[in-house]
Motif scaffolding. Structure first.
Motif, PDB file in Angstrom:
ATOM      1  N   THR A 177       0.826  -1.210   0.000  1.00 12.59           N
ATOM      2  CA  THR A 177       0.000   0.000   0.000  1.00 12.59           C
ATOM      3  C   THR A 177       0.859   1.258   0.000  1.00 12.59           C
ATOM      4  OG1 THR A 177      -0.085  -0.040   2.405  1.00 12.59           O
ATOM      5  CG2 THR A 177      -1.872  -1.148   1.231  1.00 12.59           C
ATOM      6  N   HIS A 178       2.165   1.081   0.215  1.00 11.52           N
ATOM      7  CA  HIS A 178       3.125   2.197   0.172  1.00 11.52           C
ATOM      8  C   HIS A 178       4.521   1.616  -0.075  1.00 11.52           C
ATOM      9  CE1 HIS A 178       3.375   1.928   4.915  1.00 11.52           C
ATOM     10  NE2 HIS A 178       3.405   0.758   4.338  1.00 11.52           N
ATOM     11  N   THR A 179       5.523   2.472  -0.262  1.00 12.90           N
ATOM     12  CA  THR A 179       6.870   1.961  -0.514  1.00 12.90           C
ATOM     13  C   THR A 179       7.676   1.825   0.777  1.00 12.90           C
ATOM     14  OG1 THR A 179       7.378   4.237  -1.188  1.00 12.90           O
ATOM     15  CG2 THR A 179       7.210   2.586  -2.943  1.00 12.90           C
ATOM     16  N   SER A 180       7.060   2.167   1.922  1.00 16.85           N
ATOM     17  CA  SER A 180       7.793   2.073   3.192  1.00 16.85           C
ATOM     18  C   SER A 180       8.337   0.671   3.512  1.00 16.85           C
ATOM     19  CB  SER A 180       6.915   2.590   4.335  1.00 16.85           C
ATOM     20  OG  SER A 180       6.595   3.945   4.112  1.00 16.85           O
ATOM     21  N   PRO A 181       7.666  -0.447   3.086  1.00 17.95           N
ATOM     22  CA  PRO A 181       8.271  -1.755   3.375  1.00 17.95           C
ATOM     23  C   PRO A 181       9.685  -1.905   2.817  1.00 17.95           C
ATOM     24  CG  PRO A 181       6.356  -1.961   1.886  1.00 17.95           C
ATOM     25  CD  PRO A 181       6.322  -0.601   2.492  1.00 17.95           C
ATOM     26  N   TYR A 223      -0.616   0.041  -4.260  1.00 19.92           N
ATOM     27  CA  TYR A 223      -2.022  -0.281  -4.556  1.00 19.92           C
ATOM     28  C   TYR A 223      -2.909  -0.070  -3.333  1.00 19.92           C
ATOM     29  CZ  TYR A 223       0.397  -2.645  -8.365  1.00 19.92           C
ATOM     30  OH  TYR A 223       1.201  -2.925  -9.442  1.00 19.92           O
ATOM     31  N   ARG A 224      -4.018   0.561  -3.550  1.00 18.46           N
ATOM     32  CA  ARG A 224      -5.003   0.710  -2.470  1.00 18.46           C
ATOM     33  C   ARG A 224      -6.399   0.556  -3.043  1.00 18.46           C
ATOM     34  NH1 ARG A 224      -2.557   5.801   1.093  1.00 18.46           N
ATOM     35  NH2 ARG A 224      -0.461   4.923   1.224  1.00 18.46           N
ATOM     36  N   ARG A 225      -7.280   0.047  -2.200  1.00 17.02           N
ATOM     37  CA  ARG A 225      -8.652  -0.178  -2.676  1.00 17.02           C
ATOM     38  C   ARG A 225      -9.446   1.116  -2.664  1.00 17.02           C
ATOM     39  NH1 ARG A 225     -11.214  -5.707  -0.458  1.00 17.02           N
ATOM     40  NH2 ARG A 225     -13.049  -4.526  -1.082  1.00 17.02           N
ATOM     41  N   HIS A 278       2.040   5.589  -7.815  1.00 14.35           N
ATOM     42  CA  HIS A 278       3.474   5.430  -7.554  1.00 14.35           C
ATOM     43  C   HIS A 278       3.906   6.232  -6.335  1.00 14.35           C
ATOM     44  CE1 HIS A 278       2.922   4.455 -11.790  1.00 14.35           C
ATOM     45  NE2 HIS A 278       4.046   3.770 -11.721  1.00 14.35           N
ATOM     46  N   GLN A 279       4.896   5.716  -5.644  1.00 18.48           N
ATOM     47  CA  GLN A 279       5.470   6.471  -4.522  1.00 18.48           C
ATOM     48  C   GLN A 279       6.982   6.542  -4.644  1.00 18.48           C
ATOM     49  OE1 GLN A 279       4.342   5.054  -0.618  1.00 18.48           O
ATOM     50  NE2 GLN A 279       2.528   6.369  -0.565  1.00 18.48           N
ATOM     51  N   ILE A 280       7.519   7.560  -3.994  1.00 22.47           N
ATOM     52  CA  ILE A 280       8.965   7.676  -3.822  1.00 22.47           C
ATOM     53  C   ILE A 280       9.221   7.657  -2.320  1.00 22.47           C
ATOM     54  CG2 ILE A 280      10.993   9.142  -4.104  1.00 22.47           C
ATOM     55  CD1 ILE A 280       9.375  10.472  -6.483  1.00 22.47           C
ATOM     56  N   GLU A 281      10.049   6.733  -1.890  1.00 15.48           N
ATOM     57  CA  GLU A 281      10.369   6.590  -0.471  1.00 15.48           C
ATOM     58  C   GLU A 281      11.807   7.029  -0.259  1.00 15.48           C
ATOM     59  OE1 GLU A 281       7.964   5.191   1.351  1.00 15.48           O
ATOM     60  OE2 GLU A 281       8.954   5.162   3.303  1.00 15.48           O
ATOM     61  N   GLY A 282      12.080   7.621   0.872  1.00 17.18           N
ATOM     62  CA  GLY A 282      13.460   7.968   1.194  1.00 17.18           C
ATOM     63  C   GLY A 282      13.779   7.558   2.614  1.00 17.18           C
ATOM     64  N   PHE A 291      10.871   9.651   4.387  1.00 21.12           N
ATOM     65  CA  PHE A 291       9.786  10.423   3.764  1.00 21.12           C
ATOM     66  C   PHE A 291       9.158   9.577   2.667  1.00 21.12           C
ATOM     67  CE2 PHE A 291      13.810  11.550   1.724  1.00 21.12           C
ATOM     68  CZ  PHE A 291      13.544  11.327   0.394  1.00 21.12           C
ATOM     69  N   GLY A 292       7.931   9.913   2.335  1.00 22.13           N
ATOM     70  CA  GLY A 292       7.241   9.182   1.280  1.00 22.13           C
ATOM     71  C   GLY A 292       6.286  10.115   0.558  1.00 22.13           C
ATOM     72  N   MET A 293       6.318  10.051  -0.767  1.00 23.47           N
ATOM     73  CA  MET A 293       5.425  10.951  -1.524  1.00 23.47           C
ATOM     74  C   MET A 293       4.799  10.234  -2.711  1.00 23.47           C
ATOM     75  SD  MET A 293       8.313  13.365  -3.235  1.00 23.47           S
ATOM     76  CE  MET A 293       9.935  12.854  -2.670  1.00 23.47           C
TER      77      MET A 293
HETATM   78  N1  PHE Z   1       4.267   5.637   3.817  1.00 26.45           N
HETATM   79  C1  PHE Z   1       3.562   6.869   4.121  1.00 26.45           C
HETATM   80  C2  PHE Z   1       2.284   6.909   3.247  1.00 26.45           C
HETATM   81  O1  PHE Z   1       2.153   6.151   2.336  1.00 26.45           O
HETATM   82  C3  PHE Z   1       4.397   8.083   3.803  1.00 26.45           C
HETATM   83  C4  PHE Z   1       5.587   8.209   4.697  1.00 26.45           C
HETATM   84  C5  PHE Z   1       6.793   7.579   4.373  1.00 26.45           C
HETATM   85  C6  PHE Z   1       5.509   8.922   5.870  1.00 26.45           C
HETATM   86  C7  PHE Z   1       7.896   7.711   5.213  1.00 26.45           C
HETATM   87  C8  PHE Z   1       6.594   9.048   6.699  1.00 26.45           C
HETATM   88  C9  PHE Z   1       7.780   8.454   6.341  1.00 26.45           C
HETATM   89  O2  PHE Z   1       1.419   7.697   3.488  1.00 26.45           O
END
Ligand code: PHE
Length: 339
Positions: free
Chosen positions: A169-173, A195-197, A209-213, A308-310
């Motif tokens: 659901t995000h790139t944080s994993p 992907y999210r429902r 798409h996401q960019i994770e840092g 961070f994630g965007m």
């Molecule tokens: N993963 C969070 C989201 O999808 C964004 C995020 C990433 C927030 C990393 C903090 C740190 O909303």
């Protein structure tokens, strides 16, 4: 006989004047000189003539035969020449006509933003990492300190394949996967599909798409996070952009922040596109929660980090002034050609 020969000569001159193709010439040749041709038949009948007449008529006939052959040869050359010219004319190319333009592809706006982002972060010492789109619940939630009853885990929000596996659901994993396999210092970005429902509308798409840092080291501070994200915003949107951090909440960062950029249209004065606030939200960020470090075996006393994630679509929409996220996925060439 002499009369007949004369008539043949006249006939042939008349006929050869009206021929227009090689087939007609062949026909005449057969008609007069072929095995059953008129001249051939006359030549065969020479024996019927008197010894007196025979040489004279024979000579005349042979001469006629040669004359016909000669005439037909000339005609053949003439026609061949005409046909060749006609063909050349038909096949000639007008080099002054404008050429056919072949379609050229363009780079998709999402890829443009991804490329630009990678360029920016590579230039300040980050590495690029990747993770799977089909992810374990453990990496997508558990290891990110997202408790079982957190709304992000709601079946409504995630595509589960079974109880343990889902579409991320995000790139944080990817943060967890990177920290599991290496010790600090860590400086990475990870980009990719999530992907999210969600029902598709002008700001939602079930795939995006996401960019994770992530940066982890000794003595990483919130100031480092601010510095890095300010560099990113300036290079992505322009040096005159302002960056603002508001308090936020994410289970895997503490403290957490929502990051805003000053509105690209009104430059912070307030307009319809920024809801008259002067600011646009572009990402979530924060200092990595010690609970996350414990999950991957990093010592939270020794190390600190920021993340961070965007959403890439959101960045692209702001950068290029696009007002409907669905445009990215409809493959309408009228849209795509503009990039
Ligand atoms: N993963 C969070 C989201 O999808 C964004 C995020 C990433 C927030 C990393 C903090 C740190 O909303």
């Amino acid at each position: 006989m002499e009369k007949k020969i004369k008539k043949i000569k006249e006939e042939i001159i008349f006929k050869s004047n009206s021929v227009s193709n090689l087939k007609d010439i062949e026909k005449i040749k057969v008609e007069y000189l072929g095995r059953k041709g008129l001249v051939t038949l006359l030549l065969r009948r020479l024996g019927e003539l008197s010894t007196q007449e025979r040489p004279k008529i024979g000579q005349l006939l042979n001469q006629t035969k040669r004359e016909i052959e000669e005439l037909l040869k000339i005609k053949t050359i003439e026609i061949e020449k005409l046909e060749k010219n006609k063909k050349l004319k038909e096949e000639s190319i007008d080099v002054t006509l404008p050429g056919k333009k072949s379609d050229r592809g363009t780079i998709h706006p999402i890829n443009l933003v991804l490329k630009k982002t990678e360029e920016i972060f590579l230039s300040i010492g980050f590495k690029i990492e990747e993770g799977p789109e089909v992810e374990l619940d453990y990496y997508n939630f558990e290891a990110l300190n997202i408790p079982k009853d957190h709304p992000a885990r709601d079946d409504q929000d995630s595509f589960y394949l079974n109880r343990e596996i889902l579409l991320r659901t995000h790139t944080s994993p990817v943060e967890i996967r990177v920290m599991e396999k290496q010790q600090p210092p860590v400086r990475i970005i990870a980009t990719g599909k999530c992907y999210r429902r969600d029902a598709a509308d002008s700001t939602h798409s079930p795939m995006f798409h996401q960019i994770e840092g992530l940066a982890v080291d000794k003595d990483i501070t919130f100031g480092d996070l601010k510095g890095v994200l300010t560099v990113f915003v300036h290079r992505m949107f322009g040096e005159d952009r302002k960056v603002r951090f508001r308090p936020g909440y994410f289970p895997f960062t503490e403290p957490s922040a929502e990051v805003d950029v000053s509105c690209l249209l009104c430059h912070g004065k307030g307009c319809r596109s920024c809801g008259y606030s002067g600011w646009l939200e572009i990402m979530g960020a924060g200092m990595t929660d010690p609970a996350v470090f414990n999950m991957v075996g990093y010592d939270p006393e020794k190390y600190s980090g920021f993340a961070f994630g965007m959403g890439v679509e959101r960045i692209a929409m702001l950068k290029y002034g696009i007002n409907d996220i669905r445009l990215f996925f409809e493959n309408d060439l009228r849209f795509l050609k503009q990039f």
